[in-house]
Design an enzyme around this catalytic site. Structure first.
Site, PDB file in Angstrom:
ATOM      1  N   ALA A  26       0.803  -1.227   0.000  1.00 49.73           N
ATOM      2  CA  ALA A  26       0.000   0.000   0.000  1.00 49.73           C
ATOM      3  C   ALA A  26       0.830   1.268   0.000  1.00 49.73           C
ATOM      4  O   ALA A  26       0.307   2.359  -0.209  1.00 49.73           O
ATOM      5  CB  ALA A  26      -0.934  -0.006   1.206  1.00 49.73           C
ATOM      6  N   GLY A  27       2.138   1.130   0.226  1.00 46.13           N
ATOM      7  CA  GLY A  27       2.990   2.318   0.408  1.00 46.13           C
ATOM      8  C   GLY A  27       3.154   3.118  -0.881  1.00 46.13           C
ATOM      9  O   GLY A  27       2.925   2.622  -1.982  1.00 46.13           O
ATOM     10  N   ARG A  31      10.654   7.462  -1.603  1.00 46.11           N
ATOM     11  CA  ARG A  31      12.077   7.570  -1.944  1.00 46.11           C
ATOM     12  C   ARG A  31      12.343   7.375  -3.441  1.00 46.11           C
ATOM     13  O   ARG A  31      13.416   7.652  -3.929  1.00 46.11           O
ATOM     14  CB  ARG A  31      12.881   6.555  -1.112  1.00 46.11           C
ATOM     15  CG  ARG A  31      12.986   6.945   0.351  1.00 46.11           C
ATOM     16  CD  ARG A  31      13.376   5.781   1.247  1.00 46.11           C
ATOM     17  NE  ARG A  31      12.239   4.919   1.577  1.00 46.11           N
ATOM     18  CZ  ARG A  31      12.287   3.915   2.452  1.00 46.11           C
ATOM     19  NH1 ARG A  31      13.425   3.608   3.043  1.00 46.11           N
ATOM     20  NH2 ARG A  31      11.211   3.194   2.703  1.00 46.11           N
ATOM     21  N   GLY A 118       5.730  -6.161  -0.628  1.00 44.16           N
ATOM     22  CA  GLY A 118       5.546  -5.975  -2.066  1.00 44.16           C
ATOM     23  C   GLY A 118       6.753  -5.368  -2.748  1.00 44.16           C
ATOM     24  O   GLY A 118       6.834  -5.350  -3.977  1.00 44.16           O
ATOM     25  N   GLY A 156      15.919  -2.459   9.497  1.00 51.22           N
ATOM     26  CA  GLY A 156      15.716  -2.666  10.926  1.00 51.22           C
ATOM     27  C   GLY A 156      16.676  -3.747  11.406  1.00 51.22           C
ATOM     28  O   GLY A 156      16.986  -4.684  10.681  1.00 51.22           O
ATOM     29  N   GLU A 172      14.399  -0.012  14.348  1.00 51.30           N
ATOM     30  CA  GLU A 172      14.549   0.611  13.034  1.00 51.30           C
ATOM     31  C   GLU A 172      15.822   1.450  12.997  1.00 51.30           C
ATOM     32  O   GLU A 172      16.229   2.021  14.012  1.00 51.30           O
ATOM     33  CB  GLU A 172      13.323   1.490  12.724  1.00 51.30           C
ATOM     34  CG  GLU A 172      12.074   0.703  12.425  1.00 51.30           C
ATOM     35  CD  GLU A 172      12.245  -0.246  11.259  1.00 51.30           C
ATOM     36  OE1 GLU A 172      12.327   0.216  10.122  1.00 51.30           O
ATOM     37  OE2 GLU A 172      12.322  -1.470  11.493  1.00 51.30           O
ATOM     38  N   TYR A 405      -4.507   3.217 -46.169  1.00 50.33           N
ATOM     39  CA  TYR A 405      -5.184   4.198 -45.316  1.00 50.33           C
ATOM     40  C   TYR A 405      -5.550   5.419 -46.138  1.00 50.33           C
ATOM     41  O   TYR A 405      -4.714   5.992 -46.834  1.00 50.33           O
ATOM     42  CB  TYR A 405      -4.203   4.571 -44.194  1.00 50.33           C
ATOM     43  CG  TYR A 405      -4.762   5.459 -43.117  1.00 50.33           C
ATOM     44  CD1 TYR A 405      -5.991   5.183 -42.522  1.00 50.33           C
ATOM     45  CD2 TYR A 405      -4.039   6.552 -42.657  1.00 50.33           C
ATOM     46  CE1 TYR A 405      -6.484   5.990 -41.512  1.00 50.33           C
ATOM     47  CE2 TYR A 405      -4.528   7.360 -41.632  1.00 50.33           C
ATOM     48  CZ  TYR A 405      -5.755   7.066 -41.075  1.00 50.33           C
ATOM     49  OH  TYR A 405      -6.243   7.869 -40.071  1.00 50.33           O
TER      50      TYR A 405
HETATM   51  C1  UD1 Z   1      10.674  -2.270   6.581  1.00 49.78           C
HETATM   52  C2  UD1 Z   1      10.888  -2.641   8.048  1.00 49.78           C
HETATM   53  C3  UD1 Z   1      12.378  -2.829   8.318  1.00 49.78           C
HETATM   54  C4  UD1 Z   1      12.952  -3.838   7.379  1.00 49.78           C
HETATM   55  C5  UD1 Z   1      12.660  -3.472   5.921  1.00 49.78           C
HETATM   56  C6  UD1 Z   1      13.072  -4.599   5.017  1.00 49.78           C
HETATM   57  C7  UD1 Z   1       9.055  -1.484   9.218  1.00 49.78           C
HETATM   58  C8  UD1 Z   1       8.697  -0.377  10.123  1.00 49.78           C
HETATM   59  N1  UD1 Z   1      10.338  -1.595   8.887  1.00 49.78           N
HETATM   60  O1  UD1 Z   1      11.264  -0.990   6.369  1.00 49.78           O
HETATM   61  O2  UD1 Z   1      12.585  -3.249   9.666  1.00 49.78           O
HETATM   62  O3  UD1 Z   1      14.362  -3.964   7.601  1.00 49.78           O
HETATM   63  O4  UD1 Z   1      11.254  -3.255   5.737  1.00 49.78           O
HETATM   64  O5  UD1 Z   1      12.967  -4.228   3.652  1.00 49.78           O
HETATM   65  O6  UD1 Z   1       8.195  -2.261   8.850  1.00 49.78           O
HETATM   66  N2  UD1 Z   1       3.451  -0.549   3.317  1.00 49.78           N
HETATM   67  C9  UD1 Z   1       2.070  -0.665   3.397  1.00 49.78           C
HETATM   68  N3  UD1 Z   1       1.370   0.222   4.156  1.00 49.78           N
HETATM   69  C10 UD1 Z   1       1.989   1.219   4.862  1.00 49.78           C
HETATM   70  C11 UD1 Z   1       3.402   1.331   4.784  1.00 49.78           C
HETATM   71  C12 UD1 Z   1       4.103   0.427   4.007  1.00 49.78           C
HETATM   72  O7  UD1 Z   1       1.485  -1.541   2.784  1.00 49.78           O
HETATM   73  O8  UD1 Z   1       1.273   1.975   5.519  1.00 49.78           O
HETATM   74  C13 UD1 Z   1       4.187  -1.502   2.465  1.00 49.78           C
HETATM   75  C14 UD1 Z   1       5.069  -0.834   1.438  1.00 49.78           C
HETATM   76  O9  UD1 Z   1       4.341  -0.637   0.223  1.00 49.78           O
HETATM   77  C15 UD1 Z   1       6.204  -1.812   1.265  1.00 49.78           C
HETATM   78  C16 UD1 Z   1       6.266  -2.531   2.604  1.00 49.78           C
HETATM   79  O10 UD1 Z   1       5.069  -2.247   3.275  1.00 49.78           O
HETATM   80  O11 UD1 Z   1       5.918  -2.749   0.238  1.00 49.78           O
HETATM   81  C17 UD1 Z   1       7.456  -2.082   3.449  1.00 49.78           C
HETATM   82  O12 UD1 Z   1       7.368  -0.697   3.671  1.00 49.78           O
HETATM   83  P1  UD1 Z   1       8.616   0.257   3.552  1.00 49.78           P
HETATM   84  O13 UD1 Z   1       8.187   1.633   3.788  1.00 49.78           O
HETATM   85  O14 UD1 Z   1       9.370  -0.025   2.313  1.00 49.78           O
HETATM   86  O15 UD1 Z   1       9.468  -0.247   4.825  1.00 49.78           O
HETATM   87  P2  UD1 Z   1      11.032  -0.111   5.023  1.00 49.78           P
HETATM   88  O16 UD1 Z   1      11.361   1.294   5.363  1.00 49.78           O
HETATM   89  O17 UD1 Z   1      11.760  -0.712   3.893  1.00 49.78           O
HETATM   90 CA    CA Z   2      11.181  -1.336   1.846  1.00 50.51          CA
END
Ligand code: UD1
Ligand code: CA
Length: 481
Positions: A26-27, A31, A118, A156, A172, A405
């Site tokens: 959902a993110g 970045r 994802g 993390g 984290e 054409y």
């Molecule tokens: C996350 C982990 C981190 C880990 C890393 C590995 C957390 C807080 N941290 O960080 O410990 O080392 O992944 O790659 O979880 N997403 C949602 N809804 C939201 C936010 C995010 O579905 O509200 C999804 C994003 O689309 C993404 C996934 O969750 O696919 C991970 O989110 P992201 O923001 O990339 O987490 P990281 O900062 O990478």
């Molecule tokens: Ca990530």
């Protein structure tokens, strides 16, 4: 209401646990600085999320896979709807912990949930299964997949209880103190949870962190405090858990996926010169003893047979190519079908709907669109063939153009078996050239040509003897005046 518990007896086997896979997707992907959602960015020519779904559906059926979507939800859903998985809407997106909160109802019928990210597309079904099996064997409330990374920056970190499998917490990067940052064991972002333990405790999560989000990672500390078992299992393949938060990371994953694809094809008998220079998408299939030259791009759902040669700088997308075909340099094929032993290029452009018959030749600077070309027919030079049906053994001379054409509608040209089209002919559609007929060079053909006849559609040649000489004398006389 939960179904009645089944008690195992000596005679009946225990039923397999009901396992779902949730994919957090959902993110926004801030970045990436992109208007497109992160999980639809591609590596290996396929959206990140599609790779993760591929791996997930090898472990559980699609009906037990739930993608949590939010940012550009419709767009994401449409891109992967064909996989048959389910979707849960997370609106707004308040962190990875919140992503699971909104999936509470969808996951209620299951005993365990495996959570995937994802944006980590390299994960394989083998690793997901290893995570599942470790989780079930430990009877844990939460099992996280950990990895030892040379450079753990951005991830993390896993805080273990001594050297045991047990985990105290995940911290984290942004909240880690300097000594915690030195830990090279990272949280991959992939987990297995007991559904009951997860949802009995998930409301304890807070947004007390730099992003003011609900972190799923905090479940490790929450569950430990609730005296629940939290364990970590270290993956043997750290490369598989790499995430893609930035364009640079995306490029690395893409390189990795494509090199793996080349390795797979080479193991299956395909020769690839300088694989580092080739761009071959994940879903491409190529038969044994085909040779791929440097800088070829083979994309989408392309299938290439055996004993072919794909020469440099060709770009082939979503096309089907038979056995023994030669695609000479710098040809562009898009949605084309080429039968065995045909020869294409150099510099041919086969656009969607081009069907080239067995042993046919399409040569330099020939463009085709929506055509059928029969067995052994040839169009070797400088030609446009659109909306055209060409029989077998037809020769299309250099510079032939089908005028398909009129600015509003498209019309069809038919060239029957064995016809010969002289160079520089223009065939004004709708028009038919009959079997075995000849069209004289430079003819403009506006009417059907009956079988076995000759059609000439050009002005008759006029010769004026001595004309040039007279002209020169006139000019010389005018000058000397
Ligand atoms: C996350 C982990 C981190 C880990 C890393 C590995 C957390 C807080 N941290 O960080 O410990 O080392 O992944 O790659 O979880 N997403 C949602 N809804 C939201 C936010 C995010 O579905 O509200 C999804 C994003 O689309 C993404 C996934 O969750 O696919 C991970 O989110 P992201 O923001 O990339 O987490 P990281 O900062 O990478
Ligand atoms: Ca990530």
């Amino acid at each position: 209401m939960s179904p009645p518990k089944k008690h195992s007896s000596a005679s009946s086997k225990t039923t397999a646990p009901r396992i779902a896979i949730a994919i957090m997707a959902a993110g926004k992907g801030t970045r990436l600085k992109s208007k497109h959602p992160k999980v639809l960015h591609e590596v290996g020519g396929k959206p990140l999320l599609a790779h993760v779904i591929d791996a997930a559906t090898k472990v559980v059926p699609a009906k037990d896979v739930y993608a949590i979507v939010g940012h550009e939800a419709d767009h994401v859903r449409n891109a992967v709807a064909h996989t048959g998985i389910n979707f849960v809407l997370q609106q707004p997106q308040r962190g990875t912990g919140h992503a699971l909160m909104v999936a509470r109802e969808a996951l209620a019928p299951y005993e365990h949930v495996i959570v995937l990210s994802g944006d980590a597309p390299l994960i394989t079904s083998r690793t997901i299964e290893a995570l599942r099996d470790f989780h079930l064997s430990k009877k844990a409330a939460m099992t996280l997949l950990a990895a030892e990374l040379e450079n753990p920056t951005g991830y993390g970190r896993v805080l273990r209880k001594g050297a045991s499998d047990d985990v105290k917490d995940i911290v984290e990067e942004k909240s880690a103190n300097p000594s915690q940052r030195k830990i090279r064991e990272i949280n991959s972002g992939l987990y297995a949870f007991s559904v009951k333990a997860l949802f009995d405790n998930i409301d304890t999560l807070t947004t007390n962190n730099p992003h003011q989000e609900f972190y799923l990672t905090d479940m490790a500390g929450v569950l430990t405090k609730a005296k629940q078992e939290v364990v970590a299992v270290k993956t043997e393949n750290p490369a598989e858990i790499l995430g893609s938060n930035t364009r640079a990371e995306m490029a690395e994953l893409d390189m990795h996926v494509r090199m793996e694809k080349c390795r797979q094809l080479m193991a299956e008998g395909v020769t690839i010169f300088y694989p580092q220079t080739c761009v071959i998408d994940s879903d491409v299939e190529i038969g044994a003893d085909t040779v791929i030259e440097p800088f070829a791009q083979i994309l989408g759902k392309t299938r290439i047979g055996s004993d072919c040669r794909i020469r440099s700088y060709s770009i082939i997308s979503n096309s089907e190519i038979g056995n023994g075909v030669v695609v000479r340099p710098a040809s562009v094929l898009d949605g084309a079908r080429v039968a065995g032993l045909a020869v294409i290029g150099p510099y041919s452009h086969l656009r969607p709907g081009s069907e080239i018959g067995e042993g046919a030749h399409v040569g330099n600077f020939v463009e085709t669109k929506k055509i059928k070309m029969g067995k052994g027919s040839k169009a070797n030079h400088l030609t446009y063939l659109g909306d055209t049906e060409i029989g077998e053994g037809v020769n299309v001379g250099a510079g032939t153009i089908t005028c398909n054409y009129d600015g509003v509608n498209k019309y069809k040209t038919v060239i029957e078996d064995g016809a010969f089209i002289g160079s520089d002919a223009t065939l004004v559609a709708p028009v038919r050239v009959g079997k075995g007929a000849y069209v004289g060079a430079a003819s403009c053909i506006t009417d059907d040509v009956p079988p076995d006849s000759l059609a000439i559609g050009r002005a008759k040649q006029v010769v004026k003897e001595g004309w040039a000489n007279t002209k020169r004398q006139e000019r010389a006389a005018a000058k000397s005046k």
